[in-house]
Design an enzyme around this catalytic site. Structure first.
Site, PDB file in Angstrom:
ATOM      1  N   ASP A  87     -14.504 -15.874   7.690  1.00 36.87           N
ATOM      2  CA  ASP A  87     -13.096 -15.594   7.420  1.00 36.87           C
ATOM      3  C   ASP A  87     -12.416 -15.346   8.767  1.00 36.87           C
ATOM      4  OD1 ASP A  87     -10.655 -14.431   6.933  1.00 36.87           O
ATOM      5  OD2 ASP A  87     -11.356 -13.096   5.344  1.00 36.87           O
TER       6      ASP A  87
ATOM      7  N   LYS B  54      -2.586 -16.648   8.347  1.00 43.88           N
ATOM      8  CA  LYS B  54      -1.765 -15.834   9.257  1.00 43.88           C
ATOM      9  C   LYS B  54      -1.080 -16.635  10.360  1.00 43.88           C
ATOM     10  CE  LYS B  54      -4.031 -11.391   8.493  1.00 43.88           C
ATOM     11  NZ  LYS B  54      -3.003 -10.456   8.096  1.00 43.88           N
TER      12      LYS B  54
ATOM     13  N   TYR C 293     -12.825  -6.975   5.534  1.00 43.49           N
ATOM     14  CA  TYR C 293     -11.581  -7.092   4.751  1.00 43.49           C
ATOM     15  C   TYR C 293     -11.316  -8.576   4.502  1.00 43.49           C
ATOM     16  CZ  TYR C 293      -6.850  -7.016   3.083  1.00 43.49           C
ATOM     17  OH  TYR C 293      -5.740  -7.217   2.292  1.00 43.49           O
TER      18      TYR C 293
ATOM     19  N   TYR D 270       0.819  -1.215   0.000  1.00 49.11           N
ATOM     20  CA  TYR D 270       0.000   0.000   0.000  1.00 49.11           C
ATOM     21  C   TYR D 270       0.856   1.269   0.000  1.00 49.11           C
ATOM     22  CZ  TYR D 270      -3.030  -3.680   1.711  1.00 49.11           C
ATOM     23  OH  TYR D 270      -3.688  -4.865   1.860  1.00 49.11           O
TER      24      TYR D 270
HETATM   25  C1  LIG Z   1      -9.741 -11.271   7.639  1.00 50.48           C
HETATM   26  C2  LIG Z   1      -8.696 -11.351   6.567  1.00 50.48           C
HETATM   27  N1  LIG Z   1      -8.961 -12.046   5.453  1.00 50.48           N
HETATM   28  C3  LIG Z   1      -8.043 -12.179   4.470  1.00 50.48           C
HETATM   29  C4  LIG Z   1      -6.804 -11.594   4.573  1.00 50.48           C
HETATM   30  C5  LIG Z   1      -5.801 -11.743   3.455  1.00 50.48           C
HETATM   31  O1  LIG Z   1      -4.775 -12.568   3.863  1.00 50.48           O
HETATM   32  P1  LIG Z   1      -3.348 -12.526   3.102  1.00 50.48           P
HETATM   33  O2  LIG Z   1      -2.777 -11.174   3.378  1.00 50.48           O
HETATM   34  O3  LIG Z   1      -2.584 -13.651   3.725  1.00 50.48           O
HETATM   35  O4  LIG Z   1      -3.612 -12.758   1.668  1.00 50.48           O
HETATM   36  C6  LIG Z   1      -6.505 -10.845   5.713  1.00 50.48           C
HETATM   37  C7  LIG Z   1      -5.199 -10.160   5.835  1.00 50.48           C
HETATM   38  O5  LIG Z   1      -5.035  -9.205   6.562  1.00 50.48           O
HETATM   39  C8  LIG Z   1      -7.466 -10.722   6.747  1.00 50.48           C
HETATM   40  O6  LIG Z   1      -7.228 -10.014   7.858  1.00 50.48           O
END
Ligand SMILES: Cc1ncc(COP(=O)(O)O)c(C=O)c1O
Length: 430
Positions: A247, A276, A149, A21
């Site tokens: 998610d 993560k 997100y 970013y």
């Molecule tokens: C809730 C959520 N979903 C998806 C992602 C995307 O994961 P990545 O950065 O490993 O592609 C993130 C990353 O911050 C996240 O916080």
């Protein structure tokens, strides 16, 4: 190596490397890390910073952990990578067994991918294929909530908050999905689930699944909401016959106080995304888990082939460090650690509430958020934190921390007092 000294390679970085970013023509400063141990990042000039970010929620055991190092060293002598098409290996199968055992009973099937964003893509494909195989070819849309997100690939982005996610820039390329208001819970015990329900009523025939982050919305606003919302959501997803995707890429593996946030609502999704902290922040690995119902739905037309297969799927090194990280987590007193972090954050961040630039302070599990009234100047505030000896990366109106679970009381106190000191002296730019 062609670089003479640190400032030499830092200028190469500035000239050639794109950081997340940021602009290549007007880059933000980057700080050179030489090494990291426990909760400390050591910069090239010898300064040590207490890490408040866990490298974006991932390094839950801290850095350079001997157990995780050993797991990788051992695996590297056996096999570092092998394709997963037509081949398999014990690190992946062991990890799948751990994940199946530690998540809710219906989640029996595991797809390994290489990043969180990709698991979201896989989840979306699973949901669309589920309906397609059953002849419901119009059910290709997602319903989600604002302030979410879900990653930076186009599919993930398409279900991120349309404003934060800059959908306007990608109009015509991003698939268009349905958005309800961000989850809100009121003092009388009610929620605003009705806005989501209305969308379901109107578009049921087009909607394959609802996708959202349970209890904590991360990068889309660091918002927390109540478990009742998720309970009502599960009921209406069943009522309107759409799948439910959680998610938990940010919230998984203990961050909110339970292993997975959905446990606090006692609600089980049809599809679950994890990433993560899965590898303790060592390597990139993520997973999409699902139920027999979804697997059987996808197979309803006789094929059952899920259309995804990344090159580095189920990388053995990543799987093996994930196995070690999960064992380490489960054999630690992680629940107590999170409770202690939570109460310390509540106690020590509450003073920020009195500052005129602060809108709200909120804490959940090992997540502490100070929301300001106006967006911050990331460049100057970042430097202020480094000056204080801490690594905290603010964005927009948010100053937040989610430290490694092993952080000690005095180290956490340095993070919280630094937040106060930096905010009390912060001069918003005109
Ligand atoms: C809730 C959520 N979903 C998806 C992602 C995307 O994961 P990545 O950065 O490993 O592609 C993130 C990353 O911050 C996240 O916080």
């Amino acid at each position: 190596m062609s670089f003479k000294n640190t400032s030499d390679w830092l200028s190469y970085d500035k000239e050639h490397l794109w950081h997340p970013y940021t602009s290549m023509t007007n880059p933000l400063p980057t700080y050179p890390v030489e090494s990291a141990h426990g909760v400390k990042l050591k910069l090239a000039d010898g300064r040590e910073l207490i890490d408040g970010m866990s490298s974006w929620w991932a390094a839950i055991h801290g850095y350079n952990h001997p157990v995780l190092n050993a797991a990788l060293e051992q695996q590297i002598h056996s096999v570092s990578h092998v394709m997963f098409g037509g081949l398999t290996h014990l690190p992946a199968v062991t990890l799948a067994e751990k994940l199946v055992n530690m998540t809710a009973e219906p989640l029996q099937h595991v797809f390994f991918a290489d990043s969180g964003s990709v698991t979201v893509e896989v989840a979306i494909k699973m949901a669309i294929q589920y309906w397609y195989a059953q002849g419901q070819t119009k059910k290709q849309k997602l319903l989600t909530v604002r302030n979410g997100y879900h990653g930076d690939t186009l599919g993930g982005m398409s279900v991120c908050d349309p404003v934060n996610g800059m959908h306007i820039m990608f109009q015509g390329v991003l698939p268009e999905h349905f958005f309800a208001s961000a989850p809100d819970c009121f003092a009388d015990g009610t929620t605003n689930i009705n806005t989501l329900q209305r969308q379901l009523q109107q578009h049921q025939s087009e909607i394959a699944a609802v996708i959202l982050e349970p209890l904590v919305q991360g990068a889309g606003g660091m918002r927390f909401y109540c478990s009742e919302y998720l309970q009502q959501l599960r009921i209406i997803c069943d009522e309107y016959d759409v799948l439910l995707i959680f998610d938990e890429i940010a919230t998984g593996f203990g961050r909110t106080g339970t292993l997975f946030a959905y446990e606090q609502a006692d609600v089980v999704p049809d599809i679950l995304c994890l990433g993560k902290a899965l590898t303790g922040g060592y390597l990139t690995l993520a997973t999409t888990m699902t139920s027999k119902k979804v697997v059987q739905g996808i197979s309803a037309d006789g094929s059952g082939i899920l259309m995804h297969g990344p090159t580095f799927m189920a990388n053995p090194l990543a799987c093996q460090v994930a196995n070690a990280s999960i064992d380490l987590l489960l054999s630690s007193s992680w629940e107590m650690n999170i409770r202690q972090i939570e109460s310390q954050l509540q106690k020590e961040l509450s003073v920020c509430q009195e500052l005129p630039i602060v809108k709200e302070v909120r804490v959940k599990g090992a997540i502490g958020v100070v929301e300001l009234k106006e967006p911050v100047n990331m460049k100057t505030m970042q430097a202020d934190f480094v000056e204080q000896g801490v690594w905290i990366r603010p964005f927009n109106k948010l100053v937040y921390i989610m430290p490694p679970y092993i952080i000690k009381q005095n180290e956490l106190m340095l993070l919280t007092t630094s937040i106060y000191k930096v905010l009390v002296n912060y001069k918003p730019q005109p």
